[in-house]
Design a protein around this motif. Structure first.
Motif, PDB file in Angstrom:
ATOM      1  N   GLY A  71       0.849  -1.286   0.084  1.00  0.00           N
ATOM      2  CA  GLY A  71      -0.260  -0.147   0.020  1.00  0.00           C
ATOM      3  C   GLY A  71       0.771   1.216  -0.022  1.00  0.00           C
ATOM      4  N   ILE A  72       1.802   1.261   0.755  1.00  0.00           N
ATOM      5  CA  ILE A  72       3.005   2.392   0.882  1.00  0.00           C
ATOM      6  C   ILE A  72       3.286   2.612  -0.423  1.00  0.00           C
ATOM      7  N   VAL A  73       4.232   1.680  -0.942  1.00  0.00           N
ATOM      8  CA  VAL A  73       4.800   1.683  -2.530  1.00  0.00           C
ATOM      9  C   VAL A  73       3.934   2.102  -3.452  1.00  0.00           C
ATOM     10  N   ALA A  74       2.527   1.533  -3.715  1.00  0.00           N
ATOM     11  CA  ALA A  74       1.569   1.951  -4.292  1.00  0.00           C
ATOM     12  C   ALA A  74       1.059   3.418  -4.364  1.00  0.00           C
ATOM     13  N   GLY A 100       1.402   5.917  -9.578  1.00  0.00           N
ATOM     14  CA  GLY A 100       1.143   5.319 -11.094  1.00  0.00           C
ATOM     15  C   GLY A 100       2.154   5.668 -11.971  1.00  0.00           C
ATOM     16  N   SER A 101       3.398   6.172 -11.684  1.00  0.00           N
ATOM     17  CA  SER A 101       4.675   6.352 -12.310  1.00  0.00           C
ATOM     18  C   SER A 101       5.153   5.172 -13.025  1.00  0.00           C
ATOM     19  N   ASP A 102       5.286   4.910 -14.463  1.00  0.00           N
ATOM     20  CA  ASP A 102       5.926   3.907 -14.976  1.00  0.00           C
ATOM     21  C   ASP A 102       7.334   3.855 -14.521  1.00  0.00           C
ATOM     22  N   LYS A 103       7.819   4.794 -14.381  1.00  0.00           N
ATOM     23  CA  LYS A 103       9.452   4.813 -14.212  1.00  0.00           C
ATOM     24  C   LYS A 103       9.649   4.184 -12.947  1.00  0.00           C
ATOM     25  N   VAL A 104       8.949   4.683 -11.842  1.00  0.00           N
ATOM     26  CA  VAL A 104       9.189   4.019 -10.675  1.00  0.00           C
ATOM     27  C   VAL A 104       8.927   2.591 -10.510  1.00  0.00           C
ATOM     28  N   TYR A 105       7.853   2.115 -11.297  1.00  0.00           N
ATOM     29  CA  TYR A 105       7.441   0.876 -11.253  1.00  0.00           C
ATOM     30  C   TYR A 105       8.674  -0.161 -12.034  1.00  0.00           C
ATOM     31  N   ASP A 106       9.156   0.461 -12.958  1.00  0.00           N
ATOM     32  CA  ASP A 106      10.099  -0.109 -13.730  1.00  0.00           C
ATOM     33  C   ASP A 106      11.403  -0.291 -12.838  1.00  0.00           C
TER      34      ASP A 106
END
Length: 325
Positions: free
Chosen positions: A168-171, A176-182
Motif C-alpha cells: 500500500g505504501i509503495v503503491a 502510477g509512475s511507470d518509471k518508478v514501477y520499472d
C-alpha cells in the motif's frame, strides 16, 4: 511439555469430545483460502479494478515467496513430529507436509482476505468485517486441525500484514509512475534471484527416523519456486501491459463477466492440470512449477486482457451496426 503443544492437545481433546463434527467445517475453511481465494486476484484485475488487481497479485505471489523463505530458514518441524501425542484431524495431515513455521494457509488467507479488507474497509464495512473473521477462522482452523502451532499462524499473519502495508505504501508513493514501477521491477528481479540462490545454497537439517528422512528440503522448496515464478511473471506481464497494452477494463460490456469466467477456468486448468503435466514433467518439481507459474501470470496480466478488450470491441461494433439498422 511446551505451551504450544499443550494448546494443540487441548483442541485435540475438544475435537475428540465433539466426535469430530467440526473437523470438515474447519478443513473446508482452510481449503477455501488456498484453493479458491488464490484466483480472486485475476478476477479483480480483469473485471473490477486493475490497480487493485495488481495489489492482489503482488500480495499473492510476494506472500508465497516471503513465507517460503521464512519456512526454509527456520525449518521447524510439524507438531506431530515434535510430539507423538499430536494426531491431526482427518486427512489434513496429508496436505500439511514439510516444515511448519509459518503457516502457508494463514498467509494465503491474510493476503487475499486482507487485501479485500484494506480495499473495502471504507466502502463496504460489512465485507471488511467478514474478511477479518475469515482470516481469524482460517488461522484458528490450522490449530484446530492440529497441523500448525499458534506461533505458526501468528507470525504468518504478522509477516503478511506487513507485506500488505508495504504494498500500500509503495503503491501510494509510486503514484502510477511507470518509471518508478520499472525501478521496482528491477529490484524485484534481484530479489527473486537472491531468494533462489539462498534457498538452493543454504544448509538444511537432515534428520532421520528409522532410516527415513523427516523432511526433504528439496520438496519443501516448491512453494518458494512457485512464488518466484509468479512474481517474475507479474513483473514481466506488468511491464508489457504498462508500456504497450494499457489495459482498460471494458466495464458495462455484456461479454465481460463471461470472459472473466472463462479466464478463471483457464487459470484453474493450467494451475491444477496443464502446467504441472507439461513443465513439472519436463523440468522437475521446483523449476517446473516456477516456469508454469511464470507463464500463467504473464498470460493473465498481458495476454488475456487483450482478448477481453477485443471481444468487448467486437460486441460494441456489433451493437453499433445493429443500432444503425
Amino acid at each position: 511439555m511446551s505451551f504450544d503443544i499443550q494448546y494443540l492437545l487441548l483442541l485435540q481433546d475438544l475435537r475428540n469430545a465433539t466426535g469430530g463434527i467440526f473437523d470438515e467445517v474447519f478443513n473446508a475453511i482452510s481449503k477455501i483460502a488456498v484453493d479458491v481465494m488464490v484466483f480472486l486476484p485475476f478476477l479483480i484485475y480483469w473485471a473490477v479494478d486493475k490497480a487493485w488487481g495488481y495489489r492482489f497479485l503482488t500480495a499473492r505471489w510476494g506472500g508465497e515467496v516471503i513465507n517460503g523463505l521464512v519456512k526454509l530458514t527456520v525449518c521447524a518441524y510439524r507438531p506431530w513430529i515434535r510430539s507423538d501425542l499430536i494426531e491431526p484431524a482427518g486427512d489434513s495431515k496429508v496436505a500439511a507436509t514439510g516444515y511448519s513455521f509459518p503457516s502457508g494457509h494463514t498467509m494465503c488467507a491474510t493476503a487475499m482476505y486482507g487485501s479485500v479488507f484494506i480495499w473495502q474497509r471504507d466502502r463496504r464495512r460489512w465485507l471488511a468485517v467478514l474478511c477479518a473473521v475469515a482470516i481469524a477462522l482460517t488461522a484458528f482452523s490450522r490449530n484446530f486441525l492440529g497441523v500448525h502451532t499458534p506461533q505458526d499462524v501468528l507470525v504468518s499473519f504478522i509477516e503478511t500484514s506487513l507485506l500488505l502495508l508495504g504494498i500500500g505504501i509503495v503503491a501510494n508513493k509510486a503514484g502510477g509512475s511507470d518509471k518508478v514501477y520499472d525501478i521496482l521491477s528491477v529490484i524485484g528481479i534481484i530479489f527473486i534471484i537472491a531468494s533462489l540462490v539462498y534457498i538452493l545454497l543454504k544448509p538444511y537439517p537432515m534428520d532421520y527416523v528409522d532410516g527415513e528422512l523427516l523432511v526433504d528440503p528439496q520438496k519443501m522448496m516448491k512453494d518458494c519456486f512457485n512464488g518466484c515464478g509468479g512474481l517474475l511473471g507479474l513483473i514481466i506481464g506488468s511491464y508489457i501491459e504498462r508500456h504497450y497494452l494499457h489495459y482498460e477494463i471494458p466495464k458495462g460490456a455484456v461479454s465481460l463477466p463471461l470472459m472473466a469466467g472463462v479466464g478463471i477456468g483457464i487459470v484453474f486448468s493450467w494451475n491444477q492440470y496443464l502446467g504441472p503435466a507439461i513443465f513439472v514433467t519436463a523440468f522437475g518439481r521446483n523449476w517446473g512449477n516456477m516456469i508454469s507459474a511464470l507463464i500463467l501470470t504473464v498470460f493473465a496480466v498481458a495476454v488475456w486482457p487483450v482478448i477481453i478488450t477485443k471481444t468487448a470491441q467486437k460486441e460494441k461494433e456489433a451493437g453499433a451496426v445493429s443500432a444503425n439498422g
